[in-house]
Motif scaffolding. Structure first.
Motif, mmCIF file in Angstrom:
data_model
loop_
_atom_site.group_PDB
_atom_site.id
_atom_site.type_symbol
_atom_site.label_atom_id
_atom_site.label_comp_id
_atom_site.label_asym_id
_atom_site.label_seq_id
_atom_site.Cartn_x
_atom_site.Cartn_y
_atom_site.Cartn_z
ATOM 1 N N ALA A 47 0.955 -1.268 0.079
ATOM 2 C CA ALA A 47 -0.005 0.082 0.089
ATOM 3 C C ALA A 47 1.029 1.364 -0.164
ATOM 4 O O ALA A 47 0.590 2.250 -0.668
ATOM 5 C CB ALA A 47 -1.011 0.025 1.094
ATOM 6 N N LEU A 48 1.982 1.162 0.885
ATOM 7 C CA LEU A 48 2.878 2.525 0.756
ATOM 8 C C LEU A 48 3.654 2.583 -0.524
ATOM 9 O O LEU A 48 3.716 3.721 -1.113
ATOM 10 C CB LEU A 48 3.783 2.259 2.025
ATOM 11 N N GLU B 16 0.980 3.902 -2.686
ATOM 12 C CA GLU B 16 0.804 5.411 -2.483
ATOM 13 C C GLU B 16 2.065 6.283 -2.987
ATOM 14 O O GLU B 16 1.976 7.351 -3.543
ATOM 15 C CB GLU B 16 0.620 5.533 -0.965
ATOM 16 N N ARG B 17 3.153 5.744 -2.734
ATOM 17 C CA ARG B 17 4.359 6.557 -3.254
ATOM 18 C C ARG B 17 4.459 6.576 -4.745
ATOM 19 O O ARG B 17 4.797 7.657 -5.360
ATOM 20 C CB ARG B 17 5.631 5.661 -2.804
ATOM 21 N N ASN C 27 1.962 6.629 -6.655
ATOM 22 C CA ASN C 27 0.936 7.880 -6.957
ATOM 23 C C ASN C 27 1.301 9.144 -6.749
ATOM 24 O O ASN C 27 1.216 10.012 -7.651
ATOM 25 C CB ASN C 27 -0.489 7.349 -6.252
ATOM 26 N N LEU C 28 1.916 9.300 -5.581
ATOM 27 C CA LEU C 28 2.547 10.648 -5.154
ATOM 28 C C LEU C 28 3.437 11.070 -6.261
ATOM 29 O O LEU C 28 3.611 11.960 -6.577
ATOM 30 C CB LEU C 28 3.065 10.502 -3.654
#
Length: 480
Positions: A237-238, A241-242, A244-245
């Motif tokens: 998940a991280l 998220e990374r 996507n960021l």
């Protein structure tokens, strides 16, 4: 009777052997969480003791005076009980060397003691001796399991605690049966049925305690796998998220970069186009007034052609810089190129009272794109001029050097201005890192590095000996 007793021992030995083989196979598949060595050792010794005891029961002649193999079997039972006790102790803390040495010494004492009872004692004495040891060990084990469960609840440890309590009851029951027997037991046929039942029952419950230990280890493996899966899911998940960021930041950066590039190009093109517009307006005014001389006409037309050529050169330079095609090179003299750039910057240098020191010792000609290298040098010189204009020093010095080196030419452009802050040096050649500057093409040192890299060269920054900034550029003599 003897065969039946031996059969009980052999069946229990096979059950415990199956548990041992299953755990060993599972043990090999686990790379992180391994079974406790005390438990594995206890199970192995208990299987050997059951087999030896069952084999001795088949050929026993008298329970009052048994063979030596019973000393071996009971010694193995004793050591297996010690290992199981150490396993329980390891659940609540590390095993001290003192405790290990104490149990090792007790084993050394146990073997000759039991051998003495085998030779000079009787069945009742040996059984009482083993039951008393069992009661001590079981009581100690129950206390340690209760302590462990007080701060780490476990269903399997609860089962083991209950099984140990039942073993304790069976040992007490065997003592009660021996105490109630009014005669000396010398033959197998004289063994009370209740005593045999309690003995076999104790061994069966002992097997259940080993199964409970195996279940406890499997429980720990399941919890570890669940925790690992949860951590892996969190990491995934991280990572998502990374990513996507990063994607969002790249889009935002691309938008900002595109806007800055557009503004920079527009600013650069505005200069020759603005000059052309002024000349055209001047020409229109003179024509309407009828006061245009031949000299003025030639001068205005020449200026218009020069501004138009300048705009064309800018567009061509940008097109070549941001394309992946071949570089259009020509053989130039770097000293002549530097002198031509100084003619362009001379008015600004004089206006800001800057002294120029030249050390142009290079004599080699190099194959480069004149317009692109001119842009690099013009950008570096303009940056130095701007830094010196902001300096409070009374003596402002711009130093330009060129020298022949192996494989090409090295250029040094330095000033004695304020230099570059340390925290900005890491991002000096990144896009838009100096976007506040209006010199050169407005694209900063990133453009310089881009052009020099396209030519197979290198550019680096370092603090100048005079305290300002110094840029070193290496350009190879020939282009691949």
């Amino acid at each position: 009777m003897k065969l039946l007793i031996a059969l009980y021992f052999f069946i229990l030995a096979m059950i415990q052997l199956g548990l041992l083989l299953g755990i060993y196979h599972y043990h090999r598949s686990q790379s992180e969480l391994r079974p406790n060595p005390y438990w594995m050792g206890s199970l192995i010794l208990n299987v050997l003791a059951l087999v030896i005891f069952g084999g001795g029961a088949m050929v026993i002649q008298s329970v009052e005076k048994t063979e030596f193999n019973f000393t071996i079997a009971n010694s193995l039972f004793y050591i297996a009980a010690i290992f199981q006790l150490l396993f329980c102790k390891s659940l609540i803390g590390p095993i001290s060397k003192r405790l290990q040495y104490g149990f090792a010494l007790s084993t050394v004492v146990f073997i000759p003691t039991f051998e003495f009872l085998r030779i000079y004692g009787n069945y009742e004495m040996r059984t009482t001796f083993m039951c008393v040891i069992g009661i001590i060990f079981f009581s100690w084990q129950i206390m340690m399991l209760r302590r462990k469960r007080s701060f780490e609840p476990s269903q399997q440890l609860m089962y083991m605690q209950y099984a140990t309590a039942v073993e304790l009851c069976f040992s007490l029951g065997r003592l009660g049966v021996l105490a109630s027997t009014g005669f000396t037991i010398s033959k197998v046929e004289q063994l009370p049925q209740l005593l045999i039942l309690l003995t076999v029952g104790q061994l069966v419950v002992n097997t259940l305690s080993y199964i409970a230990i195996g279940g406890y280890w499997a429980e720990k493996v399941a919890l570890a796998n669940a925790k690992s899966k949860s951590e892996n899911d969190e990491i995934k998940a991280l990572i998502i998220e990374r990513e996507n960021l990063i994607s969002t930041l790249l889009k935002a950066n691309k938008t900002a970069a595109t806007g800055a590039l557009s503004a920079s190009i527009a600013h650069e093109l505005n200069q020759p186009l603005g000059a052309s517009q002024l000349n055209i307006q001047f020409l229109q005014k003179k024509l309407s007034e009828g006061h245009l001389t031949a000299e003025q006409n030639q001068e205005i037309l020449a200026a218009l052609l020069a501004d138009n050529q300048r705009a064309t050169n800018i567009i061509q330079s940008l097109r070549s810089i941001f394309s992946d095609g071949k570089i259009g090179v020509e053989r130039i003299n770097i000293v002549e190129l530097i002198e031509s750039i100084l003619k362009i910057t001379k008015p600004e240098i004089q206006a800001k009272n800057i002294q120029v020191a030249l050390d142009l010792s290079s004599r080699s000609a190099i194959n480069v794109n004149r317009g692109e290298i001119q842009q690099v040098l013009l950008n570096l010189i303009n940056n130095a001029i701007q830094a010196l204009s902001e300096s409070t020093r009374s003596s402002r010095m711009l130093r330009i050097e060129s020298r022949d080196v192996s494989g090409g030419i090295q250029l040094l452009i330095s000033d004695n201005g304020g230099g570059v802050p340390i925290d900005a040096q890491m991002h000096l050649f990144e896009l838009l890192s100096n976007s506040n500057k209006r010199s050169g093409m407005g694209l900063g040192l990133w453009l310089c590095q881009h052009i020099v890299s396209r030519h197979g060269g290198r550019i680096r920054y370092e603090d100048a000996p005079s305290g300002g900034a110094q840029f070193t550029v290496f350009l190879p003599s020939t282009q691949e």
